[in-house]
Design a protein around this motif. Structure first.
Motif, PDB file in Angstrom:
ATOM      1  N   MET A   1       0.825  -1.182  -0.045  1.00 40.54           N
ATOM      2  CA  MET A   1       0.051  -0.030   0.004  1.00 40.54           C
ATOM      3  C   MET A   1       0.913   1.436   0.022  1.00 40.54           C
ATOM      4  O   MET A   1       0.627   2.213  -0.718  1.00 40.54           O
ATOM      5  CB  MET A   1      -0.771  -0.082   1.138  1.00 40.54           C
ATOM      6  N   THR A   2       1.957   1.163   0.928  1.00 41.68           N
ATOM      7  CA  THR A   2       2.663   2.699   1.080  1.00 41.68           C
ATOM      8  C   THR A   2       3.591   2.673  -0.308  1.00 41.68           C
ATOM      9  O   THR A   2       3.716   4.098  -0.550  1.00 41.68           O
ATOM     10  CB  THR A   2       3.663   2.303   2.131  1.00 41.68           C
ATOM     11  N   THR A   4       2.547   1.882  -3.446  1.00 47.70           N
ATOM     12  CA  THR A   4       1.390   2.313  -4.205  1.00 47.70           C
ATOM     13  C   THR A   4       1.323   3.764  -4.100  1.00 47.70           C
ATOM     14  O   THR A   4       1.349   4.815  -5.007  1.00 47.70           O
ATOM     15  CB  THR A   4      -0.036   1.686  -4.166  1.00 47.70           C
ATOM     16  N   PHE A   5       1.121   4.163  -2.824  1.00 47.61           N
ATOM     17  CA  PHE A   5       0.795   5.756  -2.591  1.00 47.61           C
ATOM     18  C   PHE A   5       2.002   6.449  -3.007  1.00 47.61           C
ATOM     19  O   PHE A   5       1.882   7.435  -3.436  1.00 47.61           O
ATOM     20  CB  PHE A   5       0.728   5.666  -0.947  1.00 47.61           C
ATOM     21  N   LYS A   8       1.885   7.224  -6.537  1.00 49.12           N
ATOM     22  CA  LYS A   8       0.633   8.261  -6.620  1.00 49.12           C
ATOM     23  C   LYS A   8       1.182   9.577  -6.278  1.00 49.12           C
ATOM     24  O   LYS A   8       1.113  10.727  -6.929  1.00 49.12           O
ATOM     25  CB  LYS A   8      -0.383   7.964  -5.881  1.00 49.12           C
ATOM     26  N   LEU A  73      -5.290   9.876  -1.719  1.00 44.15           N
ATOM     27  CA  LEU A  73      -4.403   9.111  -2.430  1.00 44.15           C
ATOM     28  C   LEU A  73      -4.018   7.628  -1.400  1.00 44.15           C
ATOM     29  O   LEU A  73      -4.097   6.815  -1.749  1.00 44.15           O
ATOM     30  CB  LEU A  73      -3.255   9.737  -2.793  1.00 44.15           C
ATOM     31  N   GLU A  76      -7.163   5.780  -1.521  1.00 43.11           N
ATOM     32  CA  GLU A  76      -7.309   4.789  -3.007  1.00 43.11           C
ATOM     33  C   GLU A  76      -6.151   3.656  -2.965  1.00 43.11           C
ATOM     34  O   GLU A  76      -6.381   2.752  -3.400  1.00 43.11           O
ATOM     35  CB  GLU A  76      -6.592   5.786  -4.162  1.00 43.11           C
ATOM     36  N   SER A  77      -4.713   3.837  -2.511  1.00 44.02           N
ATOM     37  CA  SER A  77      -3.781   3.006  -2.486  1.00 44.02           C
ATOM     38  C   SER A  77      -4.183   2.001  -1.559  1.00 44.02           C
ATOM     39  O   SER A  77      -3.962   0.623  -1.904  1.00 44.02           O
ATOM     40  CB  SER A  77      -2.676   3.521  -1.920  1.00 44.02           C
ATOM     41  N   GLU A  80      -6.837  -0.218  -3.695  1.00 42.88           N
ATOM     42  CA  GLU A  80      -6.223  -0.921  -4.839  1.00 42.88           C
ATOM     43  C   GLU A  80      -5.197  -2.285  -4.471  1.00 42.88           C
ATOM     44  O   GLU A  80      -4.922  -2.779  -5.218  1.00 42.88           O
ATOM     45  CB  GLU A  80      -5.387   0.194  -5.398  1.00 42.88           C
ATOM     46  N   THR A  81      -4.827  -2.226  -3.143  1.00 46.65           N
ATOM     47  CA  THR A  81      -3.856  -3.329  -2.757  1.00 46.65           C
ATOM     48  C   THR A  81      -4.647  -4.193  -1.926  1.00 46.65           C
ATOM     49  O   THR A  81      -3.920  -4.765  -0.983  1.00 46.65           O
ATOM     50  CB  THR A  81      -2.653  -2.549  -2.018  1.00 46.65           C
TER      51      THR A  81
END
Length: 90
Positions: A1-2, A4-5, A8, A73, A76-77, A80-81
């Motif tokens: 997650m981090t 992906t963040f 972004k 964000l 969202e992350s 998404e994960t």
């Protein structure tokens, strides 16, 4: 997650400059989240006292718009994960 963040945030028009040179930030953020939610205190052992963390952020003059974007964000992350919205039994 981090991770992906961070991807972004670095590409974001509002947060990009703040996160541009922080390629190792995803790991630090993951350690902080882990500690905050009851996991090991790796963040404190490796990064130092939480007062140091606060001093680092105070000088950034983060706006409410930037805070809102960070939350969006990060949310969202997480989605998404496939990070669960809540733990079973909560």
């Amino acid at each position: 997650m981090t991770k992906t963040f961070l991807f972004k945030a670095q590409a974001d028009d509002l947060l990009g400059a703040m996160f541009a040179a922080l390629d190792d930030h995803a790991g630090h953020t993951a350690d902080w989240f882990g500690m905050t939610f009851g996991g090991p205190d790796d963040y404190l052992r490796e990064r130092g006292d939480l007062r140091l963390l606060l001093r680092q952020y105070v000088g950034l003059r983060i706006t409410e718009e930037q805070r809102g974007r960070w939350i969006r964000l990060m949310t969202e992350s997480a989605r998404e994960t496939d990070l669960p919205e809540a733990m079973p039994g909560d």
